[in-house]
Design an enzyme around this catalytic site. Structure first.
Site, PDB file in Angstrom:
ATOM      1  N   LYS A  84       0.827  -1.206   0.000  1.00  0.00           N
ATOM      2  CA  LYS A  84       0.000   0.000   0.000  1.00  0.00           C
ATOM      3  C   LYS A  84       0.870   1.268   0.000  1.00  0.00           C
ATOM      4  O   LYS A  84       0.448   2.315  -0.484  1.00  0.00           O
ATOM      5  CB  LYS A  84      -0.919   0.028   1.220  1.00  0.00           C
ATOM      6  CG  LYS A  84      -1.832  -1.177   1.380  1.00  0.00           C
ATOM      7  CD  LYS A  84      -2.873  -1.261   0.280  1.00  0.00           C
ATOM      8  CE  LYS A  84      -3.980  -2.254   0.590  1.00  0.00           C
ATOM      9  NZ  LYS A  84      -3.549  -3.671   0.594  1.00  0.00           N
TER      10      LYS A  84
HETATM   11  C1  LIG Z   1      -4.158  -4.776   0.131  1.00  0.00           C
HETATM   12  C2  LIG Z   1      -3.351  -5.985   0.084  1.00  0.00           C
HETATM   13  C3  LIG Z   1      -3.603  -6.999  -0.851  1.00  0.00           C
HETATM   14  C4  LIG Z   1      -4.760  -6.929  -1.823  1.00  0.00           C
HETATM   15  O1  LIG Z   1      -4.583  -5.932  -2.788  1.00  0.00           O
HETATM   16  P1  LIG Z   1      -5.842  -5.398  -3.611  1.00  0.00           P
HETATM   17  O2  LIG Z   1      -5.324  -4.287  -4.432  1.00  0.00           O
HETATM   18  O3  LIG Z   1      -6.845  -4.957  -2.601  1.00  0.00           O
HETATM   19  O4  LIG Z   1      -6.346  -6.546  -4.413  1.00  0.00           O
HETATM   20  C5  LIG Z   1      -2.758  -8.098  -0.867  1.00  0.00           C
HETATM   21  N1  LIG Z   1      -1.744  -8.209   0.022  1.00  0.00           N
HETATM   22  C6  LIG Z   1      -1.481  -7.267   0.932  1.00  0.00           C
HETATM   23  C7  LIG Z   1      -0.361  -7.469   1.883  1.00  0.00           C
HETATM   24  C8  LIG Z   1      -2.255  -6.121   0.991  1.00  0.00           C
HETATM   25  O5  LIG Z   1      -1.983  -5.182   1.908  1.00  0.00           O
END
Ligand SMILES: *Cc1c(COP(=O)(O)O)cnc(C)c1O
Length: 495
Positions: A112
């Site tokens: 993120k």
């Molecule tokens: C948010 C997240 C995901 C999923 O990603 P999306 O874009 O919501 O599909 C997968 N792994 C981790 C560690 C995340 O923080």
């Protein structure tokens, strides 16, 4: 050429990129989509010589066409700096025949950070460009990682406040500790009695509450979103697919134009949608492999064409993927419906009312780029252990879901093309699950002792993000029912 953004639910009234970033969600409840997908305008040879920041500029300039070069470069420079513990920002690690694209070297050790370190800057520039005088209130629902990354990105950013709602019993202890110790006068963290979908629906309802929005505006506030529905998050996520392809080429691992597969551990469908956009821009990606945990609503969707959220919500060891309503899928639905907002809207209304919709055969035919599968809890743990024993490389639970699904894909199809697996979190963020997967003897140890043990096993230093929370004070202890979220927002704003 300028690119404008349409809502996935209504025809007409396209907005500029900066307006789409400010609004987050369109007023009709739809998501903003670019009216067309731009093509990359640099050769692979040129891209292969670029830093992460330079690549980011080349990709983002094509989408955020109302930003000046200086504005974009400034945002990029502020985002991808020493907050990351690697100068190359997103390194590739080869293990067991695949390339793990490590997207967790930012401040909060999850992917993120790739988008949320730049979003606050894109947003403040957008506010300035659109002469916004109100204070911007970022409202976010989190399944664990977005919350901390958004808090960290927006903390003490002038002209903004940030409110994060998380499922009180649905995040890992480290994720929770990271959020409730967040500093910053403008930050507010609330645990709700409910799951992530409850938090996300609550936030969507507040965004859509016209009366509340008008009331806030009179008092000098307006909402915006840091969730992955914001195109200001989607666009920066396209960058690392281009960057990793160019790096593989530079290292001689692939030839110019050679197709690769991309494997993405998926929850809200944001990360994999970015890969899909990268492909539409001309990046030679073959299959987009969508990996789910036991909340396998997407696997079923790709298999049957029916999206059905009417099922039990499973709490897994990969909580950031514990999602039954994958918001960003709406963008894909809109595109495969021929960019038709009417068709998309009808399906989204069915989802809201009955929790299920089915796409047409014609739409399904356009999903051949995608492959979906899932990993059970036991398979995920076994993959962490197996990869560690074979190679010494330790991956987190989310990445392990992807790795597991990739093994299934190879077995099913025999397709051995070069593959990039999006590695979305540091194993230090999910230390307990990771260590217990490696050896059940770790079940008796304390969380922070486990981090030290992980460091010994993997030879990777304990990241700063973990060191910081060892001793940090809890600064947020708000808890509410899922029906009280609006009240909490108003309390925090003092209105
Ligand atoms: C948010 C997240 C995901 C999923 O990603 P999306 O874009 O919501 O599909 C997968 N792994 C981790 C560690 C995340 O923080």
């Amino acid at each position: 050429m300028d690119i404008l953004y349409n809502s996935t639910r209504t025809k007409g009234n396209p907005v500029k990129a900066s307006e789409a970033i400010l609004k987050g969600l369109s007023e009709d409840g739809g998501l903003f989509v670019p009216e067309r997908i731009p093509a990359l305008d640099k050769t692979l040879r040129e891209l292969s010589e670029m830093t992460y920041g330079q690549t980011a500029y080349e990709v983002m300039k094509l989408y955020l066409t109302d930003f000046t070069r200086e504005e974009l470069e400034d945002c990029i420079a502020k985002a991808y700096d020493e907050k990351f513990d690697r100068e190359d920002i997103a390194p590739l690690v080869e293990a067991d025949g695949a390339y793990y694209l490590e997207l967790f070297h930012g401040a909060t050790i999850a992917f993120k950070d790739m988008a949320l370190s730049i979003l606050p800057h894109l947003l403040t520039v957008s506010a300035r460009k659109n002469h916004v005088k109100n204070e911007i209130v970022i409202l976010t629902a989190t399944s664990g990682d977005t919350g901390k990354a958004a808090l960290s990105g927006f903390a003490d950013v002038e002209g903004t406040r940030i409110i994060v709602f998380y499922p009180k019993n649905g995040v890992s202890p480290i994720q929770e500790k990271q959020m409730v110790t967040q500093k910053g006068q403008n930050t507010y963290v609330v645990g709700i009695h409910g799951n992530f979908d409850d938090a996300q629906s609550g936030v969507k309802n507040i965004f859509g509450d016209k009366e509340l929005n008008a009331y806030m505006a009179e008092r000098g506030f307006q909402f915006s979103s840091a969730n992955s529905i914001n195109i200001g998050r989607l666009v920066p996520q396209i960058v690392y697919y281009v960057y990793s392809y160019a790096k593989l080429f530079k290292k001689g691992n692939i030839k110019d134009g050679e197709k690769i597969n991309v494997v993405v551990p998926t929850g809200n469908f944001g990360n994999i949608l970015a890969a899909y956009y990268a492909k539409q821009m001309g990046l030679p990606i073959d299959r987009l492999i969508c990996a789910s945990n036991e909340n396998k609503v997407l696997y079923d969707f790709f298999k049957t064409g029916a999206y059905d959220r009417n099922r039990e919500f499973v709490l897994t060891s990969s909580p950031s993927m514990d999602i039954l309503i994958s918001s960003n899928l709406e963008r894909l639905i809109y595109h495969i419906a021929g960019n038709d907002p009417e068709k998309n809207k009808e399906l989204m209304e069915r989802l809201k009312e009955g929790g299920i919709y089915t796409i047409t055969e014609e739409m399904r035919a356009q999903l051949s780029d995608f492959y979906g599968n899932y990993a059970t809890e036991a398979q995920t743990a076994k993959r962490i252990q197996g990869l560690y024993r074979e190679t010494g490389y330790v991956i987190d639970t989310h990445t392990a879901v992807a790795s597991c699904v990739y093994e299934k894909y190879k077995e099913e199809t025999g397709d051995k093309k070069t593959a990039v697996i999006a590695s979305t979190a540091s194993p230090y963020k999910f230390t307990r699950s990771v260590m217990e997967a490696i050896d059940s003897k770790y079940a008796r140890m304390e969380d922070f002792d486990l981090a030290d043990r992980l460091s010994e096993l993997s030879g990777v230093k304990v990241p700063k993000a973990i060191e910081e929370i060892r001793t940090a004070k809890v600064l947020h202890d708000h808890i509410c029912e899922k029906t009280e979220m609006k009240k909490m927002v108003m309390n925090f704003l003092g209105i």
